[in-house]
Write a protein that holds these residues in place. Structure first.
Motif, mmCIF file in Angstrom:
data_model
loop_
_atom_site.group_PDB
_atom_site.id
_atom_site.type_symbol
_atom_site.label_atom_id
_atom_site.label_comp_id
_atom_site.label_asym_id
_atom_site.label_seq_id
_atom_site.Cartn_x
_atom_site.Cartn_y
_atom_site.Cartn_z
ATOM 1 N N GLN A 1 35.361 15.423 42.216
ATOM 2 C CA GLN A 1 34.169 16.217 42.497
ATOM 3 C C GLN A 1 34.494 17.402 43.407
ATOM 4 O O GLN A 1 33.994 18.514 43.202
ATOM 5 N N TRP A 2 35.352 17.151 44.392
ATOM 6 C CA TRP A 2 35.726 18.238 45.306
ATOM 7 C C TRP A 2 36.496 19.325 44.575
ATOM 8 O O TRP A 2 36.229 20.522 44.750
ATOM 9 N N LEU A 3 37.453 18.923 43.736
ATOM 10 C CA LEU A 3 38.228 19.901 42.974
ATOM 11 C C LEU A 3 37.331 20.684 42.019
ATOM 12 O O LEU A 3 37.502 21.899 41.840
ATOM 13 N N ALA A 4 36.370 19.995 41.390
ATOM 14 C CA ALA A 4 35.461 20.677 40.467
ATOM 15 C C ALA A 4 34.610 21.707 41.208
ATOM 16 O O ALA A 4 34.332 22.798 40.675
ATOM 17 N N ARG A 5 34.203 21.384 42.429
ATOM 18 C CA ARG A 5 33.428 22.355 43.225
ATOM 19 C C ARG A 5 34.283 23.560 43.583
ATOM 20 O O ARG A 5 33.821 24.711 43.548
ATOM 21 N N GLU A 6 35.540 23.299 43.953
ATOM 22 C CA GLU A 6 36.441 24.416 44.248
ATOM 23 C C GLU A 6 36.639 25.294 43.007
ATOM 24 O O GLU A 6 36.694 26.523 43.104
ATOM 25 N N ALA A 7 36.745 24.657 41.850
ATOM 26 C CA ALA A 7 36.910 25.400 40.602
ATOM 27 C C ALA A 7 35.685 26.260 40.320
ATOM 28 O O ALA A 7 35.797 27.408 39.854
ATOM 29 N N ALA A 8 34.493 25.713 40.589
ATOM 30 C CA ALA A 8 33.256 26.458 40.342
ATOM 31 C C ALA A 8 33.157 27.691 41.237
ATOM 32 O O ALA A 8 32.561 28.711 40.852
ATOM 33 N N LEU A 9 33.747 27.604 42.426
ATOM 34 C CA LEU A 9 33.736 28.748 43.334
ATOM 35 C C LEU A 9 34.763 29.797 42.929
ATOM 36 O O LEU A 9 34.532 31.004 43.090
ATOM 37 N N TYR A 10 35.898 29.326 42.394
ATOM 38 C CA TYR A 10 37.015 30.241 42.170
ATOM 39 C C TYR A 10 37.110 30.787 40.750
ATOM 40 O O TYR A 10 37.239 32.008 40.554
ATOM 41 N N LEU A 11 37.097 29.926 39.739
ATOM 42 C CA LEU A 11 37.441 30.355 38.374
ATOM 43 C C LEU A 11 36.489 31.411 37.809
ATOM 44 O O LEU A 11 36.958 32.401 37.229
ATOM 45 N N PRO A 12 35.166 31.262 37.915
ATOM 46 C CA PRO A 12 34.306 32.339 37.389
ATOM 47 C C PRO A 12 34.526 33.671 38.101
ATOM 48 O O PRO A 12 34.528 34.730 37.462
ATOM 49 N N ALA A 13 34.712 33.630 39.426
ATOM 50 C CA ALA A 13 34.927 34.870 40.173
ATOM 51 C C ALA A 13 36.256 35.511 39.783
ATOM 52 O O ALA A 13 36.342 36.747 39.629
ATOM 53 N N ARG A 14 37.286 34.694 39.616
ATOM 54 C CA ARG A 14 38.586 35.232 39.223
ATOM 55 C C ARG A 14 38.529 35.795 37.805
ATOM 56 O O ARG A 14 39.144 36.831 37.514
ATOM 57 N N THR A 15 37.786 35.125 36.932
ATOM 58 C CA THR A 15 37.636 35.625 35.559
ATOM 59 C C THR A 15 36.937 36.977 35.554
ATOM 60 O O THR A 15 37.318 37.891 34.807
ATOM 61 N N ALA A 16 35.913 37.127 36.386
ATOM 62 C CA ALA A 16 35.202 38.406 36.472
ATOM 63 C C ALA A 16 36.140 39.519 36.933
ATOM 64 O O ALA A 16 36.099 40.644 36.411
ATOM 65 N N ALA A 17 37.012 39.194 37.903
ATOM 66 C CA ALA A 17 37.952 40.198 38.397
ATOM 67 C C ALA A 17 38.954 40.596 37.314
ATOM 68 O O ALA A 17 39.242 41.794 37.119
ATOM 69 N N LEU A 18 39.482 39.619 36.586
ATOM 70 C CA LEU A 18 40.437 39.924 35.526
ATOM 71 C C LEU A 18 39.753 40.617 34.346
ATOM 72 O O LEU A 18 40.369 41.435 33.662
ATOM 73 N N ALA A 19 38.495 40.297 34.112
ATOM 74 C CA ALA A 19 37.753 40.972 33.046
ATOM 75 C C ALA A 19 37.605 42.464 33.366
ATOM 76 O O ALA A 19 37.769 43.317 32.483
ATOM 77 N N ARG A 20 37.301 42.767 34.618
ATOM 78 C CA ARG A 20 37.193 44.182 35.014
ATOM 79 C C ARG A 20 38.540 44.883 34.883
ATOM 80 O O ARG A 20 38.616 46.037 34.442
ATOM 81 N N HIS A 21 39.605 44.186 35.238
ATOM 82 C CA HIS A 21 40.944 44.775 35.186
ATOM 83 C C HIS A 21 41.386 45.039 33.751
ATOM 84 O O HIS A 21 42.009 46.074 33.460
ATOM 85 N N THR A 22 41.082 44.112 32.848
ATOM 86 C CA THR A 22 41.535 44.238 31.461
ATOM 87 C C THR A 22 40.558 44.990 30.571
ATOM 88 O O THR A 22 40.931 45.440 29.485
ATOM 89 N N GLY A 23 39.309 45.082 31.008
ATOM 90 C CA GLY A 23 38.278 45.675 30.157
ATOM 91 C C GLY A 23 37.769 44.722 29.095
ATOM 92 O O GLY A 23 37.020 45.132 28.195
ATOM 93 N N LEU A 24 38.140 43.466 29.180
ATOM 94 C CA LEU A 24 37.706 42.436 28.235
ATOM 95 C C LEU A 24 36.624 41.615 28.926
ATOM 96 O O LEU A 24 36.904 40.737 29.734
#
Length: 229
Positions: free
Chosen positions: A120-143
């Motif tokens: 549960q703790w790891l899943a919460r950490e993932a919820a904080l990190y993965l969507p935000a990191r995806t948004a950053a990489l999406a802006r960088h790649t234009g995808l």
């Protein structure tokens, strides 16, 4: 001591425990994240390896579907590739507190409860990190995906639908950032190429030049990342 063979699946190299029994048939069983093969004493290991290769697809399907149940608290878990040591302590409220390289687990007495608390703790950490990191990489790649969701699929690190929805396995938060970045870029590239064509891999390589090494790392360490949850 039983023999151990290995079978390479898309998720990585999986050990196969071989037991010799007085029987006439060879049987395969997948349980608790482990592949077990029972065979008569006279069957050579090379023949058993050949049988494993023939049953690869069935083994992969069963292995992904088999839940892993362990009664022991793992000696360590990883967050962004950094090893952390889980340590239970007395406390009425279920919680996880990080102190340097130690994760203090409170409110969970039985090992199974402690493992669930870790997941549960790891899943919460993932919820904080993965969507935000995806948004950053999406802006960088234009995808740009329409939506990013976390997934709990066993044996699959990510997916991208034709509607533009990217799903990422929460267990990726355990891997080094470079590895999860590769998976994110991989799924974002599917927004432009819904296949694994040469054009797809060229796009992945454009934004992640070391994708092959990172994919190999993920295959080699997948069993470790799936130990929790």
């Amino acid at each position: 001591m039983p023999d151990v063979l290995h079978l390479t699946l898309p998720e990585g190299r999986v050990p196969v425990r071989v037991s010799r029994k007085a029987r006439t048939r060879i049987s395969l069983r997948i349980a608790n994240g482990e592949v077990k093969l029972a065979a008569p004493p006279g069957v050579p290991l090379a023949e058993l390896q050949r049988i494993l290769e023939l049953r690869r697809d069935w083994i992969a399907q069963q292995w992904r579907a088999a839940p892993i149940v362990s009664e022991a608290l793992p000696e360590r878990v990883s967050l962004f590739g950094q090893a952390l040591r889980p340590a239970p302590y007395e406390g009425k409220r279920r919680s996880v507190r990080r102190d340097g390289d130690t994760l203090w687990l409170a409110g969970a007495i039985e090992p199974a409860e402690q493992r669930a608390l870790l997941a549960q703790w790891l899943a919460r950490e993932a919820a904080l990190y993965l969507p935000a990191r995806t948004a950053a990489l999406a802006r960088h790649t234009g995808l740009i995906p329409r939506e990013v969701k976390l997934a709990n699929a066993r044996g699959r690190w990510g997916s991208c639908s034709s509607a533009g929805v990217v799903r990422l396995n929460w267990r990726l938060v355990q891997a080094p950032v470079a590895i999860s970045d590769y998976v994110i870029v991989h799924e974002l590239a599917h927004l432009q190429h819904m296949n694994h064509s040469a054009a797809f891999w060229a796009l992945v390589g454009q934004h992640c030049p070391e994708w092959q090494a990172r994919r190999d790392w993920l295959k080699q360490h997948s069993a470790e990342l799936f130990e929790i949850g």
